[in-house]
Structures are given as structure tokens and as C-alpha cells.
Design a protein around this motif. Structure first.
Motif, mmCIF file in Angstrom:
data_model
loop_
_atom_site.group_PDB
_atom_site.id
_atom_site.type_symbol
_atom_site.label_atom_id
_atom_site.label_comp_id
_atom_site.label_asym_id
_atom_site.label_seq_id
_atom_site.Cartn_x
_atom_site.Cartn_y
_atom_site.Cartn_z
ATOM 1 N N LEU A 105 0.879 -1.168 0.000
ATOM 2 C CA LEU A 105 0.000 0.000 0.000
ATOM 3 C C LEU A 105 0.914 1.214 0.000
ATOM 4 O O LEU A 105 1.693 1.409 0.937
ATOM 5 C CB LEU A 105 -0.904 -0.003 1.230
ATOM 6 C CG LEU A 105 -1.749 -1.266 1.420
ATOM 7 C CD1 LEU A 105 -2.419 -1.254 2.783
ATOM 8 C CD2 LEU A 105 -2.762 -1.402 0.313
ATOM 9 N N THR A 107 1.485 5.517 -0.717
ATOM 10 C CA THR A 107 0.875 6.848 -0.780
ATOM 11 C C THR A 107 1.965 7.854 -1.100
ATOM 12 O O THR A 107 3.015 7.854 -0.452
ATOM 13 C CB THR A 107 0.222 7.221 0.572
ATOM 14 O OG1 THR A 107 -0.751 6.229 0.896
ATOM 15 C CG2 THR A 107 -0.449 8.581 0.495
ATOM 16 N N ARG A 114 -2.755 10.602 -4.140
ATOM 17 C CA ARG A 114 -2.229 9.600 -5.083
ATOM 18 C C ARG A 114 -1.815 8.364 -4.288
ATOM 19 O O ARG A 114 -0.945 8.429 -3.429
ATOM 20 C CB ARG A 114 -1.031 10.150 -5.850
ATOM 21 C CG ARG A 114 -1.381 11.320 -6.738
ATOM 22 C CD ARG A 114 -0.157 11.847 -7.453
ATOM 23 N NE ARG A 114 0.217 10.921 -8.526
ATOM 24 C CZ ARG A 114 1.394 10.964 -9.150
ATOM 25 N NH1 ARG A 114 2.307 11.853 -8.812
ATOM 26 N NH2 ARG A 114 1.662 10.108 -10.112
ATOM 27 N N LYS A 115 -2.478 7.224 -4.604
ATOM 28 C CA LYS A 115 -2.239 5.985 -3.867
ATOM 29 C C LYS A 115 -2.165 4.804 -4.830
ATOM 30 O O LYS A 115 -2.769 4.837 -5.908
ATOM 31 C CB LYS A 115 -3.356 5.744 -2.846
ATOM 32 C CG LYS A 115 -3.463 6.853 -1.828
ATOM 33 C CD LYS A 115 -4.607 6.619 -0.874
ATOM 34 C CE LYS A 115 -4.696 7.817 0.055
ATOM 35 N NZ LYS A 115 -5.245 7.508 1.322
ATOM 36 N N TRP A 116 -1.463 3.756 -4.392
ATOM 37 C CA TRP A 116 -1.320 2.557 -5.191
ATOM 38 C C TRP A 116 -1.451 1.332 -4.303
ATOM 39 O O TRP A 116 -1.073 1.346 -3.135
ATOM 40 C CB TRP A 116 0.054 2.528 -5.876
ATOM 41 C CG TRP A 116 0.258 3.689 -6.787
ATOM 42 C CD1 TRP A 116 -0.035 3.734 -8.125
ATOM 43 C CD2 TRP A 116 0.769 4.977 -6.459
ATOM 44 N NE1 TRP A 116 0.273 4.981 -8.635
ATOM 45 C CE2 TRP A 116 0.769 5.767 -7.625
ATOM 46 C CE3 TRP A 116 1.223 5.564 -5.281
ATOM 47 C CZ2 TRP A 116 1.204 7.078 -7.665
ATOM 48 C CZ3 TRP A 116 1.662 6.867 -5.298
ATOM 49 C CH2 TRP A 116 1.650 7.614 -6.479
ATOM 50 N N THR A 117 -1.998 0.260 -4.888
ATOM 51 C CA THR A 117 -2.145 -1.018 -4.196
ATOM 52 C C THR A 117 -1.625 -2.114 -5.111
ATOM 53 O O THR A 117 -1.961 -2.144 -6.302
ATOM 54 C CB THR A 117 -3.635 -1.308 -3.874
ATOM 55 O OG1 THR A 117 -4.145 -0.244 -3.079
ATOM 56 C CG2 THR A 117 -3.793 -2.624 -3.145
ATOM 57 N N GLN A 148 -2.794 -1.743 -9.053
ATOM 58 C CA GLN A 148 -3.747 -0.711 -9.457
ATOM 59 C C GLN A 148 -3.427 0.624 -8.810
ATOM 60 O O GLN A 148 -2.808 0.691 -7.753
ATOM 61 C CB GLN A 148 -5.175 -1.120 -9.118
ATOM 62 C CG GLN A 148 -5.487 -1.195 -7.644
ATOM 63 C CD GLN A 148 -6.925 -1.638 -7.396
ATOM 64 O OE1 GLN A 148 -7.480 -2.416 -8.147
ATOM 65 N NE2 GLN A 148 -7.518 -1.144 -6.332
ATOM 66 N N ALA A 149 -3.863 1.665 -9.493
ATOM 67 C CA ALA A 149 -3.760 3.025 -8.986
ATOM 68 C C ALA A 149 -5.078 3.377 -8.324
ATOM 69 O O ALA A 149 -6.142 2.991 -8.795
ATOM 70 C CB ALA A 149 -3.457 3.982 -10.135
ATOM 71 N N ASP A 150 -5.000 4.088 -7.209
ATOM 72 C CA ASP A 150 -6.194 4.496 -6.481
ATOM 73 C C ASP A 150 -6.230 6.017 -6.394
ATOM 74 O O ASP A 150 -5.231 6.692 -6.617
ATOM 75 C CB ASP A 150 -6.164 3.939 -5.048
ATOM 76 C CG ASP A 150 -6.059 2.423 -5.015
ATOM 77 O OD1 ASP A 150 -6.635 1.768 -5.894
ATOM 78 O OD2 ASP A 150 -5.399 1.910 -4.106
ATOM 79 N N GLY A 151 -7.357 6.547 -6.019
ATOM 80 C CA GLY A 151 -7.463 7.994 -5.814
ATOM 81 C C GLY A 151 -7.157 8.766 -7.084
ATOM 82 O O GLY A 151 -7.666 8.453 -8.155
ATOM 83 N N GLU A 152 -6.281 9.762 -6.985
ATOM 84 C CA GLU A 152 -5.943 10.606 -8.128
ATOM 85 C C GLU A 152 -4.769 10.071 -8.936
ATOM 86 O O GLU A 152 -4.337 10.705 -9.892
ATOM 87 C CB GLU A 152 -5.655 12.028 -7.648
ATOM 88 C CG GLU A 152 -6.892 12.708 -7.093
ATOM 89 C CD GLU A 152 -6.624 14.133 -6.647
ATOM 90 O OE1 GLU A 152 -5.548 14.681 -6.939
ATOM 91 O OE2 GLU A 152 -7.517 14.702 -5.998
ATOM 92 N N THR A 154 -2.951 7.768 -11.702
ATOM 93 C CA THR A 154 -3.421 7.209 -12.973
ATOM 94 C C THR A 154 -2.503 6.119 -13.506
ATOM 95 O O THR A 154 -2.937 5.289 -14.292
ATOM 96 C CB THR A 154 -3.551 8.309 -14.044
ATOM 97 O OG1 THR A 154 -2.285 8.961 -14.178
ATOM 98 C CG2 THR A 154 -4.620 9.318 -13.661
#
Length: 176
Positions: A105, A107, A114-117, A148-152, A154
Motif C-alpha cells: 500500500l 501513498t 495519489r495511492k497505489w495497491t 492498481q492506482a487508487d485515488g488521483e 493514474t
């Protein structure tokens, strides 16, 4: 007094690699049994640290380096069961063996929106047990991959360009 008694204290030598920067890690052997319905056992590690990752860009865009705060959770040599009668000869439920996983996880330090999982997980076997000899359902060498990309965000993290290992126990890691 007839003599002086001495007590040898154990010595703990710190061997933390300063190149890893600030980090917090907990690891060990996990054994959980929730009312015999859910059971899991194996090595587990949780770590918080900062790192720079490379984002995979689509097309001709230049790769982007992003400083992130990471929370990683990893496990190795795990076995799990969910169902009725866990640990007995009358088990009825879902059983997994040889489970290994790494969860990341991330950030962005500059923009927390901008976050990624990412998750990589494998299991040597997955099966329904207790169904009788006439019905058997199972699979071997099962794998799950998520990036995957989360939030803002891309673009996803490019793990071919990012050297990232997830601790999966006290002395084991999983290369993502």
C-alpha cells in the motif's frame, strides 16, 4: 560476603541497514483460531517505510519517480482453513496450503490523494474438504496478481523498474 556473583546478560547486536532509511517492522509466527471456524498459521511481517518507486507510463511518456510512504504486509508458509470442524477429521470448508503473499500500500509523500495497491499471492493448493469421496473440488498452484492506482493516481507502479521487497516473516522476503 564470600564472593561476587555475576550474571551474564544476553547481548543484542543491532544490524539494521541504514540505507533502508526509517522503518518500523514487526514479524513472527502467526497462529490464529477463531472458534474453530477460521484458522491460519505461518510467518507474517508488517512494515512501514519510505521509498522511491517508478510509475509505468503508457506510450512515450517518460517514467516518473515518486517518493512514497509504504505499508507492506507479507506472509510465507501459511496454511488457512474456513469452515466447520477446523483441525479435526470432520473438517468441512475451504482449505489453503503453501500460501505466500506480498501486499503493498503506497501513498505519495507530495500528494496524499495519489495511492497505489499491489498484491502478489500464491497457494500451493486450494480445496473444499469434507465433501466426501464422490465430490472433490480443488486447484493447485493458484496465483493472484493485482497492481492498481487508487485515488488521483493514474499510472501503476512499475515493479520491473522498482526494487521492492516485502518482508514475509522474520528472515524471509518476497520480491515484488
Amino acid at each position: 560476603m564470600t564472593g561476587v556473583q555475576t550474571c551474564a546478560l544476553p547481548i543484542l547486536r543491532l544490524t539494521l541497514d541504514g540505507a533502508n532509511g526509517e522503518m518500523i517492522r514487526a514479524s513472527g509466527r502467526l497462529n490464529v483460531d477463531v472458534f474453530g471456524f477460521f484458522q491460519v498459521a505461518g510467518d507474517l511481517a508488517i512494515e512501514k517505510r519510505s521509498q522511491t518507486v517508478t510509475l509505468a507510463k503508457v506510450g512515450t511518456a517518460a517514467a516518473e519517480q515518486v517518493a512514497v510512504d509504504l505499508l507492506t504486509i507479507g506472509g510465507s508458509g501459511l496454511g488457512a482453513f474456513a469452515g466447520i470442524g477446523g483441525g479435526t477429521s470432520n473438517e468441512l470448508g475451504l482449505k489453503l496450503t503453501g500460501v505466500e503473499f506480498g501486499l503493498v500500500l503506497a501513498t505519495s509523500k507530495a500528494d496524499t490523494a495519489r495511492k497505489w495497491t499491489a498484491l502478489e499471492a500464491t497457494a500451493a493448493s486450494v480445496s473444499f474438504v469434507g465433501l466426501g469421496s464422490n465430490l472433490q473440488i480443488g486447484a493447485t498452484n493458484v496465483g493472484v496478481l493485482i497492481n492498481q492506482a487508487d485515488g488521483e493516481a493514474t499510472d501503476v507502479i512499475d515493479f520491473k523498474s522498482t526494487n521492492l521487497s516485502v518482508p514475509t516473516g522474520t528472515s524471509t522476503t518476497r520480491k515484488m
